[in-house]
Design an enzyme around this catalytic site. Structure first.
Site, PDB file in Angstrom:
ATOM      1  N   HIS A 131       0.859  -1.186   0.000  1.00 44.13           N
ATOM      2  CA  HIS A 131       0.000   0.000   0.000  1.00 44.13           C
ATOM      3  C   HIS A 131       0.891   1.231   0.000  1.00 44.13           C
ATOM      4  O   HIS A 131       1.582   1.503   0.985  1.00 44.13           O
ATOM      5  CB  HIS A 131      -0.896  -0.020   1.246  1.00 44.13           C
ATOM      6  CG  HIS A 131      -1.856   1.128   1.323  1.00 44.13           C
ATOM      7  ND1 HIS A 131      -2.722   1.299   2.376  1.00 44.13           N
ATOM      8  CD2 HIS A 131      -2.098   2.184   0.481  1.00 44.13           C
ATOM      9  CE1 HIS A 131      -3.446   2.389   2.195  1.00 44.13           C
ATOM     10  NE2 HIS A 131      -3.080   2.947   1.053  1.00 44.13           N
TER      11      HIS A 131
ATOM     12  N   GLU B 107      -2.134  -1.621  -3.518  1.00 45.33           N
ATOM     13  CA  GLU B 107      -3.207  -0.898  -2.851  1.00 45.33           C
ATOM     14  C   GLU B 107      -2.958   0.600  -2.949  1.00 45.33           C
ATOM     15  O   GLU B 107      -1.836   1.062  -2.739  1.00 45.33           O
ATOM     16  CB  GLU B 107      -3.302  -1.305  -1.377  1.00 45.33           C
ATOM     17  CG  GLU B 107      -3.735  -2.741  -1.161  1.00 45.33           C
ATOM     18  CD  GLU B 107      -3.904  -3.077   0.302  1.00 45.33           C
ATOM     19  OE1 GLU B 107      -4.590  -4.069   0.594  1.00 45.33           O
ATOM     20  OE2 GLU B 107      -3.341  -2.361   1.165  1.00 45.33           O
TER      21      GLU B 107
ATOM     22  N   HIS C 135      -7.798  -8.106   6.551  1.00 47.70           N
ATOM     23  CA  HIS C 135      -7.653  -7.055   7.552  1.00 47.70           C
ATOM     24  C   HIS C 135      -7.863  -7.640   8.950  1.00 47.70           C
ATOM     25  O   HIS C 135      -8.927  -8.142   9.269  1.00 47.70           O
ATOM     26  CB  HIS C 135      -8.604  -5.875   7.355  1.00 47.70           C
ATOM     27  CG  HIS C 135      -8.128  -4.649   8.091  1.00 47.70           C
ATOM     28  ND1 HIS C 135      -7.131  -3.834   7.602  1.00 47.70           N
ATOM     29  CD2 HIS C 135      -8.471  -4.130   9.289  1.00 47.70           C
ATOM     30  CE1 HIS C 135      -6.904  -2.851   8.455  1.00 47.70           C
ATOM     31  NE2 HIS C 135      -7.703  -3.022   9.500  1.00 47.70           N
TER      32      HIS C 135
END
Length: 246
Positions: free
Chosen positions: A48, A75, A196
């Site tokens: 990310h 991401e 997550h």
């Protein structure tokens, strides 16, 4: 992007970079972690690139794109800066995520239903350069249906509420919410990933949900790797999810 016949493990290496950035050193190298993860059975590497660059840097992304043997799941927030960067590097897979500067980690799913025009524009723009886009969303039928409408071929369901649940009743409710989201997503013709907050003690119940294509896991792997090494941490997680998915 096609549905896998077996559950896949995406390894997020952001927090290897977090440790590096804490001292502004050149180590530990997230690229080495990615290569070790691949050797240990990772099916893909997730990174990310945040607006504040708190962990992964542009250089990491460029190096990973050149050296990975599996695939990179990039991401990014839905910003002009990130869209332009994606157009420059053209990763095969992109996951659009919500992002705020103050959060410790991604706190919820993308509100696709509340900004369909903006998300559709981003999905179409990325599709034009050959990127397959997934949307990181809550396990909510409204958001899943909106994801289908904007043209995303895949979604990643946010499992944070399940991971944060405290009582057995709450855990069961949140797990069912994820399972229902998977079923609804599949019925919409979407590829469904999840992630997550998943770790070695809560991942099996999610991995056992039929139809999940891939689980993306990072923080727990990096934490466990401090004690057992990165390859061993990845191999252990891969074995857990594969066994649970049978």
């Amino acid at each position: 992007m096609t549905q896998s016949t077996r559950i896949l493990l995406g390894v997020n290496i952001d927090h290897v970079a977090t440790l590096r950035q804490a001292r502004g050193t050149r180590y530990p190298d997230p690229v080495k972690a990615a290569l070790d993860a691949e050797e240990a059975g990772a099916d893909g590497i997730t990174v990310h690139l945040r607006e504040d660059r708190r962990h992964i840097q542009e250089r990491d992304v460029l190096l990973l794109k050149d050296v990975l043997q599996t695939r990179m799941n990039f991401e990014m927030g839905v910003t002009e800066e990130m869209l332009a960067f994606a157009e420059r590097i053209r990763p095969a897979h992109i996951c659009l995520v919500p992002e705020t500067r103050q959060e410790l980690t991604t706190e919820g799913g993308l509100d696709v239903a509340g900004q369909e025009a903006r998300i559709r524009s981003a999905v179409e723009r990325l599709a034009k350069i050959g990127c397959e886009v997934s949307l990181f969303i809550d396990a909510d039928e409204r958001q899943i249906a909106a994801s289908k409408r904007v043209g995303a071929p895949a979604i990643e369901l946010h499992t944070g509420r399940y991971a944060d649940a405290q009582t057995p009743t709450e855990v069961a409710e949140e797990l069912q919410r994820v399972a229902d989201g998977v079923a609804f997503g599949l019925a919409q013709g979407l590829i469904v990933n999840a992630g997550h907050g998943l770790h070695y003690h809560n991942v099996e119940a999610v991995a056992a949900i039929k139809g999940i294509n891939e689980l993306n896991i990072g923080h727990a792997l990096v934490a466990h790797a401090l004690f057992v090494g990165f390859k061993a941490a990845v191999a252990e997680m891969k074995a857990l999810i594969v066994a649970a998915a049978r």
